[in-house]
Design an enzyme around this catalytic site. Sequence first.
Site, PDB file in Angstrom:
ATOM      1  N   TYR A 143       0.864  -1.185   0.000  1.00  0.00           N
ATOM      2  CA  TYR A 143       0.000   0.000   0.000  1.00  0.00           C
ATOM      3  C   TYR A 143       0.897   1.229   0.000  1.00  0.00           C
ATOM      4  O   TYR A 143       1.870   1.286   0.751  1.00  0.00           O
ATOM      5  CB  TYR A 143      -0.886  -0.020   1.252  1.00  0.00           C
ATOM      6  CG  TYR A 143      -1.763   1.198   1.436  1.00  0.00           C
ATOM      7  CD1 TYR A 143      -2.853   1.439   0.594  1.00  0.00           C
ATOM      8  CD2 TYR A 143      -1.514   2.122   2.459  1.00  0.00           C
ATOM      9  CE1 TYR A 143      -3.666   2.556   0.775  1.00  0.00           C
ATOM     10  CE2 TYR A 143      -2.327   3.232   2.642  1.00  0.00           C
ATOM     11  CZ  TYR A 143      -3.399   3.440   1.803  1.00  0.00           C
ATOM     12  OH  TYR A 143      -4.204   4.552   1.971  1.00  0.00           O
ATOM     13  N   ASP A 246       9.218   2.629  -0.104  1.00  0.00           N
ATOM     14  CA  ASP A 246       8.174   3.294   0.669  1.00  0.00           C
ATOM     15  C   ASP A 246       8.373   2.888   2.127  1.00  0.00           C
ATOM     16  O   ASP A 246       7.990   1.801   2.546  1.00  0.00           O
ATOM     17  CB  ASP A 246       6.791   2.884   0.155  1.00  0.00           C
ATOM     18  CG  ASP A 246       5.681   3.590   0.918  1.00  0.00           C
ATOM     19  OD1 ASP A 246       5.988   4.284   1.903  1.00  0.00           O
ATOM     20  OD2 ASP A 246       4.508   3.434   0.528  1.00  0.00           O
ATOM     21  N   LYS A 274       4.903   8.277   9.267  1.00  0.00           N
ATOM     22  CA  LYS A 274       4.505   7.783  10.582  1.00  0.00           C
ATOM     23  C   LYS A 274       5.475   8.045  11.757  1.00  0.00           C
ATOM     24  O   LYS A 274       5.321   9.030  12.467  1.00  0.00           O
ATOM     25  CB  LYS A 274       4.174   6.309  10.451  1.00  0.00           C
ATOM     26  CG  LYS A 274       3.144   6.092   9.313  1.00  0.00           C
ATOM     27  CD  LYS A 274       2.360   4.866   9.432  1.00  0.00           C
ATOM     28  CE  LYS A 274       1.355   4.768   8.281  1.00  0.00           C
ATOM     29  NZ  LYS A 274       0.052   4.293   8.648  1.00  0.00           N
TER      30      LYS A 274
HETATM   31  N1  PMP Z   1       2.740   4.051   2.405  1.00  0.00           N
HETATM   32  C1  PMP Z   1       2.613   3.078   3.327  1.00  0.00           C
HETATM   33  C2  PMP Z   1       3.565   1.935   3.322  1.00  0.00           C
HETATM   34  C3  PMP Z   1       1.608   3.166   4.289  1.00  0.00           C
HETATM   35  O1  PMP Z   1       1.479   2.166   5.179  1.00  0.00           O
HETATM   36  C4  PMP Z   1       0.750   4.295   4.297  1.00  0.00           C
HETATM   37  C5  PMP Z   1      -0.342   4.459   5.334  1.00  0.00           C
HETATM   38  N2  PMP Z   1      -0.700   3.361   6.042  1.00  0.00           N
HETATM   39  C6  PMP Z   1       0.933   5.280   3.317  1.00  0.00           C
HETATM   40  C7  PMP Z   1       1.931   5.122   2.394  1.00  0.00           C
HETATM   41  C8  PMP Z   1       0.051   6.484   3.267  1.00  0.00           C
HETATM   42  O2  PMP Z   1       0.320   7.335   4.337  1.00  0.00           O
HETATM   43  P1  PMP Z   1      -0.784   8.393   4.817  1.00  0.00           P
HETATM   44  O3  PMP Z   1      -1.884   7.613   5.413  1.00  0.00           O
HETATM   45  O4  PMP Z   1      -0.023   9.235   5.808  1.00  0.00           O
HETATM   46  O5  PMP Z   1      -1.187   9.172   3.631  1.00  0.00           O
END
Ligand code: PMP
Length: 435
Positions: A143, A246, A274
């Site tokens: 994701y 990512d 995060k």
């Molecule tokens: N990349 C990864 C690996 C994630 O786990 C997430 C959110 N869970 C995101 C991108 C998107 O981040 P945000 O919710 O802060 O937009």
Amino acid sequence: MGLQQSKSRALFQRAAKVMPLGVNSNFRYWGPDDTLIFRRGEGAYVWDADDRRYIDYRLAFGPVILGHAYPAVLDRVRQALESSNLFAGTTPAEVEVAERIVRLCKVDKVRLTSSGTEATMHALRLARAYTGREKFIKFEGNYHGQADYFMFSTATSPAGALGSARSPVPAPSTSGIPKGMHGYVITLPFNDLERLEERVEAVWGDLAAIIVEPIMGNSCAVMPRPGWLEKLRELCDRYRIVLIFDEVKTGFRIAKGGAQEYFGVQADLVSYAKALGNGFPIAAFAGKEGIMRTIEAGGVAHAGTYSGNAVGTAAALATLDLLENEPVLETIRQRGQMLMSGIGEVLRDAGLPHSVQGSPAMFGILLGSDQTPSDYRDCLQGDAALYKRITFALAERGVLAEPDFLEAWYLSYSHSEQDVAETLTALEQAVRAAK
Ligand code: PMP
């Protein structure tokens, strides 16, 4: 009867009148009788509207690396707010955050954003501008945020929509994506070296980027097989493709320098979010000089009204201070190892086939087989219903883990050995109740 008690129920009903599903992020919805309302957090604990205390392993889906309402972070944020919260210009705190990221993550340049979605979205744009190519590879079950480009074959896609493993089909994870988006994304199973090499060799001339969650943070914390990340690096070098890690979940959590340090593989661009701000809104994309320079030449747009806001940068500085000066990640690793092996024992004693994998700071549990999963398709073989029953039984016993089996368990610096012991006792009972 669901998990909601009277106050959560009343507040949820009000929420559902004014917010779709009664939440502000779909992942937070646990159903009409089970979606809790949270009033307070402190350290490893959260309290719901009815004042029930839970040991929290959701940690806002990962960001809360130190603990909820962590005093050193709150103090720094309060202090920053004394001199305002946002300018149309750079602040000393932004400079310092960027310098710290450069040092810890061994990147050349950084841009701050406010969410992980913004970070990955801009990283992909840079990769396209840098290579002059348009397509990209993403892996099933990874994701990368809510941008249309990435919403294919994520951890909400059913097995039947993915096509065969030999010839995967990008499965849209949401309605509302223009048909044309489909043509830009190539989806592949994680950890499948042969398939990867075959596809890259066939289409490299169109490939701007390969984007990957180095640990599958959104699919049972499946680990990269030895050689997998190295192979990505090698193929990207060979064909001048931009490798994007990512690290929204792994960054500042599995190691100070994230997955790049943990696995010893350097990407070209990296996204962070995060754990960088212990739950305050701050994110970043960063990487190699030559690629990041596509912004400086004025060719690539990156902007964000809230980028580098005082709250996010103050929280990041306090969090990074602690990561650098206290044994934060070492402590998390020790407690996480205790918890991972304890969970394994409880499940084994209960006669449940299972696999527990990932890093102690962020791990996943798959029920139904003793085989370690290697990709999203393996994860989908798991017993989702039993897992959900166990997590609901855990919630009733004061321990919160995500009922979606694909989501990881997270540890914070505030989780004590006592919390781990209590969790394991609750798990024994929960497993008995759920079986
Ligand atoms: N990349 C990864 C690996 C994630 O786990 C997430 C959110 N869970 C995101 C991108 C998107 O981040 P945000 O919710 O802060 O937009």
